[in-house]
Design an enzyme around this catalytic site. Structure first.
Site, PDB file in Angstrom:
ATOM      1  N   GLY A 235       0.792  -1.236   0.000  1.00  0.00           N
ATOM      2  CA  GLY A 235       0.000   0.000   0.000  1.00  0.00           C
ATOM      3  C   GLY A 235       0.818   1.276   0.000  1.00  0.00           C
TER       4      GLY A 235
ATOM      5  N   GLN B 129      17.355   0.742 -31.888  1.00  0.00           N
ATOM      6  CA  GLN B 129      17.043   1.270 -33.226  1.00  0.00           C
ATOM      7  C   GLN B 129      18.233   1.077 -34.169  1.00  0.00           C
ATOM      8  OE1 GLN B 129      14.016   2.085 -33.545  1.00  0.00           O
ATOM      9  NE2 GLN B 129      14.028   2.744 -35.672  1.00  0.00           N
TER      10      GLN B 129
ATOM     11  N   GLU C  49      14.229   2.942  -6.359  1.00  0.00           N
ATOM     12  CA  GLU C  49      14.932   3.960  -5.560  1.00  0.00           C
ATOM     13  C   GLU C  49      14.349   5.352  -5.831  1.00  0.00           C
ATOM     14  OE1 GLU C  49      19.032   3.581  -4.670  1.00  0.00           O
ATOM     15  OE2 GLU C  49      19.045   1.407  -4.990  1.00  0.00           O
TER      16      GLU C  49
HETATM   17  C1  LIG Z   1      12.805  -4.830  -9.324  1.00  0.00           C
HETATM   18  C2  LIG Z   1      12.457  -3.924  -8.180  1.00  0.00           C
HETATM   19  C3  LIG Z   1      13.302  -3.862  -7.090  1.00  0.00           C
HETATM   20  C4  LIG Z   1      12.973  -3.084  -5.979  1.00  0.00           C
HETATM   21  N1  LIG Z   1      13.763  -3.125  -4.855  1.00  0.00           N
HETATM   22  C5  LIG Z   1      13.312  -2.530  -3.714  1.00  0.00           C
HETATM   23  C6  LIG Z   1      14.031  -2.700  -2.486  1.00  0.00           C
HETATM   24  O1  LIG Z   1      15.080  -3.353  -2.436  1.00  0.00           O
HETATM   25  N2  LIG Z   1      13.523  -2.145  -1.362  1.00  0.00           N
HETATM   26  C7  LIG Z   1      12.366  -1.414  -1.373  1.00  0.00           C
HETATM   27  O2  LIG Z   1      11.960  -0.943  -0.309  1.00  0.00           O
HETATM   28  N3  LIG Z   1      11.676  -1.214  -2.522  1.00  0.00           N
HETATM   29  C8  LIG Z   1      12.110  -1.761  -3.683  1.00  0.00           C
HETATM   30  N4  LIG Z   1      11.419  -1.613  -4.857  1.00  0.00           N
HETATM   31  C9  LIG Z   1      10.217  -0.785  -4.852  1.00  0.00           C
HETATM   32  C10 LIG Z   1      10.369   0.507  -5.634  1.00  0.00           C
HETATM   33  O3  LIG Z   1      11.216   1.404  -4.955  1.00  0.00           O
HETATM   34  C11 LIG Z   1       8.952   1.058  -5.878  1.00  0.00           C
HETATM   35  O4  LIG Z   1       8.338   0.188  -6.809  1.00  0.00           O
HETATM   36  C12 LIG Z   1       8.968   2.484  -6.362  1.00  0.00           C
HETATM   37  O5  LIG Z   1       9.422   3.356  -5.376  1.00  0.00           O
HETATM   38  C13 LIG Z   1       7.567   2.941  -6.820  1.00  0.00           C
HETATM   39  O6  LIG Z   1       6.593   2.615  -5.905  1.00  0.00           O
HETATM   40  P1  LIG Z   1       5.281   1.855  -6.409  1.00  0.00           P
HETATM   41  O7  LIG Z   1       5.710   0.648  -7.174  1.00  0.00           O
HETATM   42  O8  LIG Z   1       4.380   1.628  -5.244  1.00  0.00           O
HETATM   43  O9  LIG Z   1       4.596   2.830  -7.433  1.00  0.00           O
HETATM   44  P2  LIG Z   1       3.580   4.006  -7.065  1.00  0.00           P
HETATM   45  O10 LIG Z   1       4.081   4.795  -5.937  1.00  0.00           O
HETATM   46  O11 LIG Z   1       2.212   3.413  -6.941  1.00  0.00           O
HETATM   47  O12 LIG Z   1       3.652   4.892  -8.369  1.00  0.00           O
HETATM   48  C14 LIG Z   1       2.909   4.644  -9.555  1.00  0.00           C
HETATM   49  C15 LIG Z   1       3.101   5.820 -10.496  1.00  0.00           C
HETATM   50  O13 LIG Z   1       2.588   7.008  -9.883  1.00  0.00           O
HETATM   51  C16 LIG Z   1       3.598   8.002  -9.861  1.00  0.00           C
HETATM   52  N5  LIG Z   1       3.412   8.851  -8.692  1.00  0.00           N
HETATM   53  C17 LIG Z   1       3.273   8.481  -7.385  1.00  0.00           C
HETATM   54  N6  LIG Z   1       3.151   9.566  -6.602  1.00  0.00           N
HETATM   55  C18 LIG Z   1       3.228  10.649  -7.406  1.00  0.00           C
HETATM   56  C19 LIG Z   1       3.167  12.055  -7.208  1.00  0.00           C
HETATM   57  N7  LIG Z   1       3.041  12.588  -5.986  1.00  0.00           N
HETATM   58  N8  LIG Z   1       3.266  12.874  -8.274  1.00  0.00           N
HETATM   59  C20 LIG Z   1       3.412  12.366  -9.506  1.00  0.00           C
HETATM   60  N9  LIG Z   1       3.473  11.052  -9.780  1.00  0.00           N
HETATM   61  C21 LIG Z   1       3.381  10.200  -8.736  1.00  0.00           C
HETATM   62  C22 LIG Z   1       4.918   7.244  -9.837  1.00  0.00           C
HETATM   63  O14 LIG Z   1       5.996   8.044 -10.274  1.00  0.00           O
HETATM   64  C23 LIG Z   1       4.590   6.101 -10.789  1.00  0.00           C
HETATM   65  O15 LIG Z   1       4.719   6.549 -12.106  1.00  0.00           O
HETATM   66  C24 LIG Z   1      11.763  -2.332  -6.000  1.00  0.00           C
HETATM   67  C25 LIG Z   1      10.943  -2.362  -7.123  1.00  0.00           C
HETATM   68  C26 LIG Z   1      11.254  -3.160  -8.200  1.00  0.00           C
HETATM   69  C27 LIG Z   1      10.304  -3.209  -9.368  1.00  0.00           C
END
Ligand SMILES: Cc1cc2nc3c(=O)[nH]c(=O)nc-3n(C[C@H](O)[C@H](O)[C@H](O)COP(=O)(O)OP(=O)(O)OC[C@H]3O[C@@H](n4cnc5c(N)ncnc54)[C@H](O)[C@@H]3O)c2cc1C
Length: 384
Positions: free
Chosen positions: A128, A337, A364
């Protein structure tokens, strides 16, 4: 800051040779098997790669930020999965302890992290809460000399391999803000800690993520990072600020590799009776990529130097992460490309890189979050 140019050059040279002779030839195998061969992991340990940024007092190489990014430029010229394995020990999986840990915590975990005997990981994201990590819902309730953790962390890099997890959890249920969050070190094998099945990802096969689940997981109170409640979110942000510079250097290295491959292909591939490198439309893609890589490299080195000089570089680190990750995406696209149809075929490394580097704009802190960090810092500075 570079402490001793000769020693650093030697290290960079060794890493460059290791990448060329050992990692690049194993890229296909890592992608096919979704695992880094154990003999390569052993060689990484021998080279000290797990402890590049860890203090010398705890067995690391104690690299300065400028030295660390210089090494990362080289190490990233191969599949990102290799760097990912050592990345958490040098970065998000150890820096919470390095920056804010007590002496006892440092002594207990850093030497084994530096030797690569223990893999560290960083557990902030939850189902969440991603970009907005402040409202995270994992809880840590104090019961005598333990904290009882409940909650789920998502997409945690190296969790399947990890020996320790830096976990951000809410210790003050009344405080729903970042101030109610504390950071803990949780050891693998602690009852109540379970791992989900590894995620099936778009790319970066060989690097693994999964859920980390806490169910009445009893963690010794001594594992509270720094021994202080309520500062865990700040610890996490400090870790990410430093991590953004390292990771931006990785984007530069990966871009260099993709451009090398594209240039080589453009020189070999002939159409209309000439190497395609002679066509100006191809040259434009090569030149734009070269210029953008150079710009990104310069930004990263500048920010690293400033950090070594003691400046707060939170904004500059976000600039580097944003610019270099977006740049890397553009270079990947142009490199595909330039390869034409071959760029879409798995026999060529660029098909894999194109998928691997897509992650760079997401983890990150997404590009949008970097934009927010930069703009907020600009507004704050303007009103000071
Ligand atoms: C392969 C992989 C490795 C990872 N490793 C780690 C790890 O080691 N430790 C860890 O803790 N996490 C890890 N993550 C999690 C990663 O950091 C998050 O996926 C990332 O920070 C985005 O969060 P979310 O996926 O919940 O996307 P969301 O926060 O739901 O974002 C969805 C979209 O909305 C946009 N968005 C959100 N808020 C705003 C805003 N205020 N204004 C404009 N746009 C917005 C985002 O930029 C994105 O485009 C990993 C993720 C992946 C896929």
């Amino acid at each position: 800051m570079i402490r001793d140019r000769e020693t650093l050059d030697l290290l960079i040279d060794t890493v460059r040779r290791f990448v060329r002779e050992r990692l690049i030839p194993n890229e296909h195998r890592v992608a096919d098997e979704d695992a880094i061969p154990e003999e390569i992991v052993a060689e990484m340990r021998e080279l000290g790669l797990f402890g590049l940024s860890l203090p010398e007092a705890y067995g690391g190489l104690g690299l300065t930020m400028e030295e660390e990014v210089s090494v990362a430029f080289e190490l990233a010229r191969t599949s990102p999965a290799f760097r990912s394995l050592i990345g958490t020990n040098n970065g998000i999986g150890s820096q919470g302890i390095v920056i804010d840990g007590t002496d006892a915590q440092k002594e207990r975990w850093l030497p084994r992290l530096a030797r690569g005997e223990l893999i560290g990981s960083f557990a902030l994201t939850e189902p969440g809460s991603g970009s907005d990590a402040g409202p995270l819902s994992t809880t840590a309730r104090r019961e005598g000399d333990v904290y009882v953790l409940d909650g789920t962390k998502r997409y945690i890099t190296n969790a399947p391999e990890a020996g320790i997890f830096t976990v951000m959890a809410r210790t003050d249920p009344a405080d729903k803000s970042a101030g109610g969050i504390s950071a803990f070190v949780v050891e693998r094998g602690t009852p109540g800690l379970t791992l989900g099945t590894p995620d099936r990802k778009m790319g970066q096969r060989g690097a693994h993520t999964c859920d980390v689940v806490f169910e009445r997981c009893r963690v010794p109170a001594d594992n509270l990072i720094g021994g202080r409640e309520g500062v865990g979110f700040k610890t996490a942000m400090k870790v990410l600020d430093k991590g953004r510079l390292h990771i931006a250097a990785v984007f530069v290295g990966a871009s260099e590799r993709m451009l090398d491959d594209a240039l080589r292909y453009a020189l070999e591939r002939k159409q209309f009776g000439r190497p395609i490198a002679e066509f100006q439309l191809i040259q434009a893609m090569l030149a734009d990529s070269r210029a953008e890589i150079y710009a990104s490299r310069s930004m990263v080195v500048d920010a690293a130097r400033r950090r070594d000089a003691g400046e707060d570089v939170a904004m500059e680190a976000a600039c580097c992460k944003l610019f270099a990750s977006e740049m890397c995406g553009r270079v990947a696209d142009r490199a595909v490309q330039i390869h034409g149809g071959a760029g879409y075929i798995a026999d060529y490394a660029i098909e894999r890189f194109f998928r691997d580097v897509r992650l760079f704009r997401i983890y990150e802190g997404t590009s949008q979050i970097q934009q927010l960090v930069i703009a907020r810092a600009m507004i704050r500075r303007a009103s000071e």
